[in-house]
Motif scaffolding. Sequence first.
Motif, PDB file in Angstrom:
ATOM      1  N   GLN A  43     -70.370  22.116  -2.728  1.00 16.95           N
ATOM      2  CA  GLN A  43     -69.938  22.951  -1.602  1.00 16.95           C
ATOM      3  C   GLN A  43     -71.152  23.374  -0.790  1.00 16.95           C
ATOM      4  OE1 GLN A  43     -67.865  26.478  -2.873  1.00 16.95           O
ATOM      5  NE2 GLN A  43     -68.444  27.612  -1.038  1.00 16.95           N
ATOM      6  N   MET A  44     -71.021  23.381   0.522  1.00 17.79           N
ATOM      7  CA  MET A  44     -72.110  23.841   1.379  1.00 17.79           C
ATOM      8  C   MET A  44     -72.440  25.299   1.042  1.00 17.79           C
ATOM      9  SD  MET A  44     -73.343  21.509   3.348  1.00 17.79           S
ATOM     10  CE  MET A  44     -74.258  22.569   4.476  1.00 17.79           C
TER      11      MET A  44
ATOM     12  N   ARG B 182     -78.535  35.470   2.304  1.00 20.41           N
ATOM     13  CA  ARG B 182     -77.951  34.432   3.139  1.00 20.41           C
ATOM     14  C   ARG B 182     -76.460  34.675   3.264  1.00 20.41           C
ATOM     15  NH1 ARG B 182     -74.942  30.780   0.404  1.00 20.41           N
ATOM     16  NH2 ARG B 182     -75.381  30.404  -1.801  1.00 20.41           N
ATOM     17  N   GLN B 183     -75.878  34.092   4.275  1.00 20.80           N
ATOM     18  CA  GLN B 183     -74.455  34.220   4.513  1.00 20.80           C
ATOM     19  C   GLN B 183     -73.734  33.078   3.821  1.00 20.80           C
ATOM     20  OE1 GLN B 183     -74.096  36.868   6.611  1.00 20.80           O
ATOM     21  NE2 GLN B 183     -71.879  37.059   6.512  1.00 20.80           N
ATOM     22  N   SER B 184     -72.750  33.391   3.011  1.00 18.56           N
ATOM     23  CA  SER B 184     -71.962  32.359   2.354  1.00 18.56           C
ATOM     24  C   SER B 184     -70.923  31.805   3.334  1.00 18.56           C
ATOM     25  CB  SER B 184     -71.264  32.933   1.116  1.00 18.56           C
ATOM     26  OG  SER B 184     -70.345  33.937   1.485  1.00 18.56           O
TER      27      SER B 184
ATOM     28  N   THR C 260     -83.808  18.063  -5.062  1.00 13.17           N
ATOM     29  CA  THR C 260     -84.316  17.899  -3.701  1.00 13.17           C
ATOM     30  C   THR C 260     -83.804  16.602  -3.076  1.00 13.17           C
ATOM     31  OG1 THR C 260     -86.316  16.890  -4.617  1.00 13.17           O
ATOM     32  CG2 THR C 260     -86.417  19.228  -4.076  1.00 13.17           C
ATOM     33  N   CYS C 261     -83.684  16.630  -1.759  1.00  6.17           N
ATOM     34  CA  CYS C 261     -83.279  15.438  -1.017  1.00  6.17           C
ATOM     35  C   CYS C 261     -83.778  15.570   0.417  1.00  6.17           C
ATOM     36  CB  CYS C 261     -81.758  15.252  -1.046  1.00  6.17           C
ATOM     37  SG  CYS C 261     -80.822  16.680  -0.498  1.00  6.17           S
ATOM     38  N   SER C 262     -83.891  14.451   1.110  1.00 11.32           N
ATOM     39  CA  SER C 262     -84.384  14.469   2.489  1.00 11.32           C
ATOM     40  C   SER C 262     -83.277  14.819   3.471  1.00 11.32           C
ATOM     41  CB  SER C 262     -85.000  13.112   2.847  1.00 11.32           C
ATOM     42  OG  SER C 262     -84.059  12.069   2.618  1.00 11.32           O
ATOM     43  N   ASN C 263     -82.046  14.504   3.099  1.00  7.10           N
ATOM     44  CA  ASN C 263     -80.888  14.812   3.934  1.00  7.10           C
ATOM     45  C   ASN C 263     -79.820  15.445   3.048  1.00  7.10           C
ATOM     46  OD1 ASN C 263     -78.026  13.908   4.993  1.00  7.10           O
ATOM     47  ND2 ASN C 263     -79.386  13.933   6.783  1.00  7.10           N
ATOM     48  N   LEU C 264     -79.345  16.620   3.431  1.00  4.06           N
ATOM     49  CA  LEU C 264     -78.447  17.373   2.553  1.00  4.06           C
ATOM     50  C   LEU C 264     -77.135  16.639   2.314  1.00  4.06           C
ATOM     51  CD1 LEU C 264     -78.109  19.917   0.913  1.00  4.06           C
ATOM     52  CD2 LEU C 264     -77.176  21.062   2.933  1.00  4.06           C
ATOM     53  N   GLU C 265     -76.560  16.040   3.341  1.00  5.70           N
ATOM     54  CA  GLU C 265     -75.287  15.339   3.155  1.00  5.70           C
ATOM     55  C   GLU C 265     -75.442  14.152   2.218  1.00  5.70           C
ATOM     56  OE1 GLU C 265     -73.615  14.319   6.915  1.00  5.70           O
ATOM     57  OE2 GLU C 265     -73.229  16.405   7.488  1.00  5.70           O
ATOM     58  N   ASP C 266     -76.560  13.427   2.336  1.00  9.94           N
ATOM     59  CA  ASP C 266     -76.797  12.297   1.435  1.00  9.94           C
ATOM     60  C   ASP C 266     -76.993  12.786  -0.001  1.00  9.94           C
ATOM     61  OD1 ASP C 266     -76.615  10.610   3.590  1.00  9.94           O
ATOM     62  OD2 ASP C 266     -78.788  10.413   3.864  1.00  9.94           O
TER      63      ASP C 266
ATOM     64  N   HIS D 194     -81.787  29.232   4.427  1.00 15.48           N
ATOM     65  CA  HIS D 194     -82.866  30.138   4.026  1.00 15.48           C
ATOM     66  C   HIS D 194     -83.895  30.157   5.151  1.00 15.48           C
ATOM     67  CE1 HIS D 194     -81.442  28.140   0.177  1.00 15.48           C
ATOM     68  NE2 HIS D 194     -81.032  29.384   0.035  1.00 15.48           N
ATOM     69  N   PRO D 195     -83.747  31.056   6.117  1.00 19.00           N
ATOM     70  CA  PRO D 195     -84.656  31.052   7.278  1.00 19.00           C
ATOM     71  C   PRO D 195     -86.126  31.230   6.896  1.00 19.00           C
ATOM     72  CG  PRO D 195     -82.748  32.453   7.669  1.00 19.00           C
ATOM     73  CD  PRO D 195     -82.712  32.079   6.220  1.00 19.00           C
ATOM     74  N   GLU D 196     -86.401  31.997   5.815  1.00 12.14           N
ATOM     75  CA  GLU D 196     -87.789  32.251   5.439  1.00 12.14           C
ATOM     76  C   GLU D 196     -88.489  31.004   4.910  1.00 12.14           C
ATOM     77  OE1 GLU D 196     -85.321  33.619   1.822  1.00 12.14           O
ATOM     78  OE2 GLU D 196     -85.104  33.301   3.976  1.00 12.14           O
ATOM     79  N   PHE D 197     -87.713  30.006   4.474  1.00 13.26           N
ATOM     80  CA  PHE D 197     -88.290  28.767   3.966  1.00 13.26           C
ATOM     81  C   PHE D 197     -87.897  27.543   4.797  1.00 13.26           C
ATOM     82  CE2 PHE D 197     -88.004  31.367  -0.007  1.00 13.26           C
ATOM     83  CZ  PHE D 197     -89.377  31.525  -0.182  1.00 13.26           C
ATOM     84  N   GLY D 198     -87.031  27.725   5.777  1.00 14.23           N
ATOM     85  CA  GLY D 198     -86.621  26.608   6.625  1.00 14.23           C
ATOM     86  C   GLY D 198     -85.814  25.567   5.893  1.00 14.23           C
ATOM     87  N   THR D 199     -84.951  26.001   4.969  1.00 14.66           N
ATOM     88  CA  THR D 199     -84.156  25.071   4.174  1.00 14.66           C
ATOM     89  C   THR D 199     -82.677  25.437   4.245  1.00 14.66           C
ATOM     90  OG1 THR D 199     -84.481  26.412   2.176  1.00 14.66           O
ATOM     91  CG2 THR D 199     -86.054  24.628   2.570  1.00 14.66           C
ATOM     92  N   HIS D 200     -81.831  24.520   3.815  1.00 10.09           N
ATOM     93  CA  HIS D 200     -80.410  24.798   3.611  1.00 10.09           C
ATOM     94  C   HIS D 200     -79.982  24.083   2.344  1.00 10.09           C
ATOM     95  CE1 HIS D 200     -78.993  21.074   6.161  1.00 10.09           C
ATOM     96  NE2 HIS D 200     -80.093  20.825   5.498  1.00 10.09           N
ATOM     97  N   ASN D 201     -78.844  24.516   1.759  1.00 10.79           N
ATOM     98  CA  ASN D 201     -78.492  23.982   0.447  1.00 10.79           C
ATOM     99  C   ASN D 201     -76.995  23.778   0.285  1.00 10.79           C
ATOM    100  OD1 ASN D 201     -77.442  26.534   0.070  1.00 10.79           O
ATOM    101  ND2 ASN D 201     -78.836  27.139  -1.567  1.00 10.79           N
TER     102      ASN D 201
END
Length: 361
Positions: free
Chosen positions: A159-160, A251-253, A139-145, A164-171
């Motif tokens: 790699q980006m 999700r879309q890759s 986990t992190c507060s900012n994905l790029e960091d 995840h729209p159902e959870f409001g996250t990205h990874n």
Amino acid sequence: MSNKRGSRRAPRPPRQRQAPASVDEEWSPSELRANAYATVLCWCLMGCLPRILGWPLGIIGYVLYLPVVLIVGKGLAYAALFLIGVLFAAYVKWIWRLPMSEDLALLVDEANAILFPDSGEAREVARRRCCEIDHLVWTCSNLEDGMKEVQKVTGVKPQMGGKHPEFGTHNALLSLGNGAYLEIIAVDPDRGEDAARIPTIFGLDEPSNMNKLVAFAVHPNPSVRGATFELIAQSMHLARYKIGGIATGKRQSPDGQLLQWKFTSPLCANFAQAFVIDWGKARSPAQTAPKGCMLQKLVFFCSGDELKRAREMHWRMGLVDSGGRIPVAVEETDGPSYMVAEILTPKGRKVVLGQGNKKAS
């Protein structure tokens, strides 16, 4: 004159007699009881022979029927067990809503294993109950960091992944070899106005939960025939571990492909308690994410009741001593609980991700 006593050969150990195969070795106590019930039922049904054939012929048929019952009783017991298994399987799948394998033969075996825990089916189901690590969650507060931090430790740029729209996250993703990968996850800043109604996963709303490993997922061991997603989820449910509902995700890759999978709720994932995932026919991110690192071991450090609970949970899931490619261990600590991953980098360094991110060797 030679010393005969000193030249004597050591006496051979007595040869142990091998007990002949018996019904007791092939049938468990519960199956023997079912066999006996079927035999008694057949005997009672044949009690009407004297009335049908008359007393002289009926008595003869009644006596001759005894060896027939002894011969076919086992087959009748098999049929009875199969019928009971089918009916009970329908009950647990459609009424009890217990996760069950989709294949009919596997489903009936799992139902019989629940009904008769000392049966041959139960032993076969226990053999199939095997899983291994699918991915770790950082986990992190900012994905790029978070991506920069992981790259600093491992030497490989993640790699980006996607949203995840159902959870409001990205990874973002990084392959760890042997069918596993690292998921770097953060709250999606573009998740929209409905953010307050989106459930928070992996403690992403807690500042103290940032920049560390907080959860992991498992998938059925592909090398074990009959190991299924439903069986692993079922085992956790029967052991009274909360797994939530079974859902499908997508999700879309970055290359435009649609990834779809099914999983138990990540909302129930808690430190040493995994959630279960199955990629089906889709390619796992372990195959498509940047490669070079190898996860060598995952270790959980905990104390007290949590230590005992974690070890029992991993045993019931089939995560330990089941032939998985990545070893998993639970160790004791006096401080707060945490988990670490021992990773071999492309340059041959061993690093520890999760607790200080220090170089191991």
